[in-house]
Scaffold this motif. Sequence first.
Motif, PDB file in Angstrom:
ATOM      1  N   CYS A 108       0.841  -1.418  -0.038  1.00  0.00           N
ATOM      2  CA  CYS A 108       0.033   0.050   0.032  1.00  0.00           C
ATOM      3  C   CYS A 108       0.780   1.300   0.128  1.00  0.00           C
ATOM      4  CB  CYS A 108      -1.012   0.126   1.117  1.00  0.00           C
ATOM      5  SG  CYS A 108      -2.399  -1.202   0.964  1.00  0.00           S
ATOM      6  N   ARG A 109       0.336   2.185  -0.663  1.00  0.00           N
ATOM      7  CA  ARG A 109       0.817   3.703  -0.306  1.00  0.00           C
ATOM      8  C   ARG A 109       0.029   4.465   0.746  1.00  0.00           C
ATOM      9  NH1 ARG A 109       0.522   5.296  -6.548  1.00  0.00           N
ATOM     10  NH2 ARG A 109       0.628   7.329  -5.624  1.00  0.00           N
ATOM     11  N   PRO A 110       0.730   5.398   1.187  1.00  0.00           N
ATOM     12  CA  PRO A 110       0.088   6.272   2.378  1.00  0.00           C
ATOM     13  C   PRO A 110      -1.442   6.718   1.875  1.00  0.00           C
ATOM     14  CG  PRO A 110       2.282   6.836   2.216  1.00  0.00           C
ATOM     15  CD  PRO A 110       2.060   5.833   1.030  1.00  0.00           C
ATOM     16  N   LYS A 111      -1.434   7.300   0.665  1.00  0.00           N
ATOM     17  CA  LYS A 111      -2.783   7.557   0.026  1.00  0.00           C
ATOM     18  C   LYS A 111      -3.814   6.422   0.039  1.00  0.00           C
ATOM     19  CE  LYS A 111      -3.877   8.432  -4.457  1.00  0.00           C
ATOM     20  NZ  LYS A 111      -3.388   8.802  -6.002  1.00  0.00           N
ATOM     21  N   PHE A 112      -3.394   5.212  -0.039  1.00  0.00           N
ATOM     22  CA  PHE A 112      -4.521   4.142   0.073  1.00  0.00           C
ATOM     23  C   PHE A 112      -4.903   3.985   1.435  1.00  0.00           C
ATOM     24  CE2 PHE A 112      -1.880   1.709  -3.394  1.00  0.00           C
ATOM     25  CZ  PHE A 112      -2.208   2.620  -4.111  1.00  0.00           C
ATOM     26  N   LEU A 113      -4.050   3.929   2.323  1.00  0.00           N
ATOM     27  CA  LEU A 113      -4.681   3.950   3.794  1.00  0.00           C
ATOM     28  C   LEU A 113      -5.484   4.764   4.210  1.00  0.00           C
ATOM     29  CD1 LEU A 113      -2.530   1.246   3.871  1.00  0.00           C
ATOM     30  CD2 LEU A 113      -1.738   2.136   6.180  1.00  0.00           C
ATOM     31  N   GLU A 114      -5.088   6.241   3.650  1.00  0.00           N
ATOM     32  CA  GLU A 114      -5.935   7.581   3.817  1.00  0.00           C
ATOM     33  C   GLU A 114      -7.359   7.108   3.424  1.00  0.00           C
ATOM     34  OE1 GLU A 114      -5.081  11.039   1.879  1.00  0.00           O
ATOM     35  OE2 GLU A 114      -5.344  12.277   3.492  1.00  0.00           O
ATOM     36  N   GLN A 115      -7.406   6.679   2.256  1.00  0.00           N
ATOM     37  CA  GLN A 115      -8.615   6.289   1.639  1.00  0.00           C
ATOM     38  C   GLN A 115      -9.590   5.337   2.660  1.00  0.00           C
ATOM     39  OE1 GLN A 115      -8.287   5.415  -2.404  1.00  0.00           O
ATOM     40  NE2 GLN A 115      -7.449   7.678  -3.021  1.00  0.00           N
ATOM     41  N   PHE A 116      -8.726   4.468   2.931  1.00  0.00           N
ATOM     42  CA  PHE A 116      -9.435   3.393   3.921  1.00  0.00           C
ATOM     43  C   PHE A 116      -9.825   3.991   5.148  1.00  0.00           C
ATOM     44  CE2 PHE A 116      -5.885   0.090   2.564  1.00  0.00           C
ATOM     45  CZ  PHE A 116      -6.375   0.011   1.278  1.00  0.00           C
ATOM     46  N   ALA A 117      -9.267   5.181   5.551  1.00  0.00           N
ATOM     47  CA  ALA A 117      -9.660   5.871   6.825  1.00  0.00           C
ATOM     48  C   ALA A 117     -10.781   6.441   6.589  1.00  0.00           C
ATOM     49  CB  ALA A 117      -8.734   6.556   7.362  1.00  0.00           C
ATOM     50  N   GLU A 167       4.038   7.071  19.430  1.00  0.00           N
ATOM     51  CA  GLU A 167       4.502   8.471  18.826  1.00  0.00           C
ATOM     52  C   GLU A 167       4.296   8.472  17.407  1.00  0.00           C
ATOM     53  OE1 GLU A 167       6.118   6.217  20.424  1.00  0.00           O
ATOM     54  OE2 GLU A 167       6.928   6.882  22.469  1.00  0.00           O
ATOM     55  N   ALA A 168       4.313   9.730  16.783  1.00  0.00           N
ATOM     56  CA  ALA A 168       4.254   9.923  15.443  1.00  0.00           C
ATOM     57  C   ALA A 168       5.363   9.369  14.727  1.00  0.00           C
ATOM     58  CB  ALA A 168       3.753  11.548  15.177  1.00  0.00           C
ATOM     59  N   SER A 169       6.494   9.435  15.332  1.00  0.00           N
ATOM     60  CA  SER A 169       7.642   9.130  14.520  1.00  0.00           C
ATOM     61  C   SER A 169       8.048   7.338  14.587  1.00  0.00           C
ATOM     62  CB  SER A 169       8.731   9.520  15.286  1.00  0.00           C
ATOM     63  OG  SER A 169       8.899   9.201  16.475  1.00  0.00           O
ATOM     64  N   LYS A 170       6.819   7.053  15.140  1.00  0.00           N
ATOM     65  CA  LYS A 170       7.134   5.247  15.125  1.00  0.00           C
ATOM     66  C   LYS A 170       6.696   4.626  14.046  1.00  0.00           C
ATOM     67  CE  LYS A 170       8.481   4.235  19.394  1.00  0.00           C
ATOM     68  NZ  LYS A 170       9.120   3.223  19.863  1.00  0.00           N
ATOM     69  N   GLY A 171       7.339   3.311  13.777  1.00  0.00           N
ATOM     70  CA  GLY A 171       6.859   2.515  12.591  1.00  0.00           C
ATOM     71  C   GLY A 171       7.535   2.569  11.367  1.00  0.00           C
ATOM     72  N   ASN A 172       6.957   1.837  10.409  1.00  0.00           N
ATOM     73  CA  ASN A 172       8.011   1.569   9.187  1.00  0.00           C
ATOM     74  C   ASN A 172       7.449   2.907   8.232  1.00  0.00           C
ATOM     75  OD1 ASN A 172       5.200   1.131   8.215  1.00  0.00           O
ATOM     76  ND2 ASN A 172       5.444  -1.267   7.900  1.00  0.00           N
ATOM     77  N   ASP A 173       8.063   2.929   7.236  1.00  0.00           N
ATOM     78  CA  ASP A 173       7.995   4.157   6.154  1.00  0.00           C
ATOM     79  C   ASP A 173       6.721   4.327   5.974  1.00  0.00           C
ATOM     80  OD1 ASP A 173       9.442   6.100   4.468  1.00  0.00           O
ATOM     81  OD2 ASP A 173       8.485   4.811   2.877  1.00  0.00           O
ATOM     82  N   LEU A 174       5.840   3.460   5.650  1.00  0.00           N
ATOM     83  CA  LEU A 174       4.413   3.677   5.120  1.00  0.00           C
ATOM     84  C   LEU A 174       3.814   4.329   6.556  1.00  0.00           C
ATOM     85  CD1 LEU A 174       1.874   2.821   3.532  1.00  0.00           C
ATOM     86  CD2 LEU A 174       1.793   0.697   4.445  1.00  0.00           C
TER      87      LEU A 174
END
Lengths: 345, 345
Positions: free
Chosen positions: B154-163, B189-196
């Motif tokens: 997924c790209r961030p945009k896809f996850l945003e659409q899921f939201a 925290e906002a900084s956590k996680g993988n790049d996606l």
Amino acid sequence: MGSTRTRIAIDAMGGDFAPAEVVAGALMAQEKLGVEVLLVGDQQQLEACLKHHPTVSPPPEIVPSEGMIEMHEEPLGALKRKPKASINVAMNLLKEKRADAVVSAGHSGAAMAAALLRVGRLRGIDRPAIGAVLPTLDPTSPVLVLDVGANVDCRPKFLEQFAVMGSIYSQYVLGVDQPRIGLLNIGEEASKGNDLAVRTYQMLQENTQINFAGNAEGRDVLSGQYDVIVCDGFVGNVLLKFAEGVGEIVLHLLKDELSTGLRAQIGAAMLKPSLKRFKQRVDHVEHGGGLLLGVAGVCIIGHGSSKAPTICNAIRSARDAINNGVLERIQSQYQKPHQKAASGQ
Amino acid sequence: MGSTRTRIAIDAMGGDFAPAEVVAGALMAQEKLGVEVLLVGDQQQLEACLKHHPTVSPPPEIVPSEGMIEMHEEPLGALKRKPKASINVAMNLLKEKRADAVVSAGHSGAAMAAALLRVGRLRGIDRPAIGAVLPTLDPTSPVLVLDVGANVDCRPKFLEQFAVMGSIYSQYVLGVDQPRIGLLNIGEEASKGNDLAVRTYQMLQENTQINFAGNAEGRDVLSGQYDVIVCDGFVGNVLLKFAEGVGEIVLHLLKDELSTGLRAQIGAAMLKPSLKRFKQRVDHVEHGGGLLLGVAGVCIIGHGSSKAPTICNAIRSARDAINNGVLERIQSQYQKPHQKAASGQ
């Protein structure tokens, strides 16, 4: 005397029941396993704990530390703010070769960060991983899942290294002959999964150092069909913490059902001891012990709710990893031919 | 008459208890919810099922199909090999506007593939998602997790659409006022996680269409603190199937404890009805119902082990999605200003 015995530095301040249960577990290991333990922690607290074990003679050496990394703290920052925290001091003992291994029931992320800062990586390993040992449906066959949080973005090569390291650990510490390696994925076929999974599948299949058993789906992780499951640290961490959530809701539903109606209440009262043991076993599914693989020292992480016998088991794993040369075996897989030749000259 | 009633095509061949329980659920919905159902399936089998409900008059229309997609089949290939499979025929009814929605308790991947082939995507949606509705610790507050398998990279945009899609569904079908949206991640925290995850966090925080409640860790998914959890389909699928594995091992451990010793055995016998209900509730945690979001038609997926009341609930969700204009509401979020102007001319 005793100088030839395996020496294990114990982070006596890490874990929900530290230091009392950690000290008790360390003494148990010293007696049962013939290892020498170094207790790292607050001198006064540890001396007070040792008073509850007056028959132990001579008492183990205490290596004083100041403070500890709390479970909610961000590892890197906390390790810098608290250079004398117990996990930092324990890793220093490993670095200075005053100890052969570190055992902690504290923050696994902090243990990994402290290990990387102080003892570093094994040669040839790109990314050390945090492994978690979980029970499965087959009581004789726990599963090692890695990575569960150290590396959130992985390349296929990293997962391949996890597989090789996990296989060696499974064989020489967990005692599995020809460990079955599974790649965490969303389907059985080689073509399934995200880009990382598809490319990793190919590499694992061609790798002759391991016994690759194919893709493992989420439902297969705890089935007992695999001895080692590899995945990136993002998925692994989400999975491990989700197990906790599922365990919690299942216990909640059970409690709810058992409090409905007189018959259920009487039955539940009779079952109290069984249900208590059940809860403890679920707890173990949720918080299985772990280890750091790929750092240049043996580091075993007991789960946070460890009591003395679990600490003793973690120390046993550390001893087995040392005695069976797990680090050397991993290292030898990543020594390139010309390096071998050079070192042989 | 009845031509103005909401018409729902039911894949009567999908699910462990199809067609008998699916037909019973459809008739229940027809009576209780005032919808009109179209039963898609093997004519003979469906007629035999309807004979068990002789008081229903007039009986619902049967739309004949041949064969079905089995749970182990690879969706795309199977859909092509079986053009008259029940899910294909049901999606055709949706495409031809002979039905306002499709409800199936069959293979969710096959339903998604059939929907994409036949009814296509909503304008502006890059990747439709499969959502799963799971119970949480708070009985009044189920959680919608998406994507659970349609999109592995997924790209961030896809996850945003899921939201955005998940938020609308949660509000207008699950009845949640201002749904709390969580991003599945490995820390708060906002900084956590993988790049996606890091890039998605930023987008969700800036998005004014949703009520973003921050990162949700694995243990938070079923806590009831979030109404919608977004993640890529790889993680979501692994998670959903892992829940099944954890549920299984927990039930296994319980059975094991309850068969040890006479006291436990007597207690367990008294608890039989409670334990059976408990098992069913765990089963619901494992196999929650779902939906397709982002396709150009309302498609609700009941879980495989659905019995009549669950099928009826799935039909209720479909009706609510239609009556509350869920598709139109999603569509309107992705209509660009110049498109709006153009369509207004």
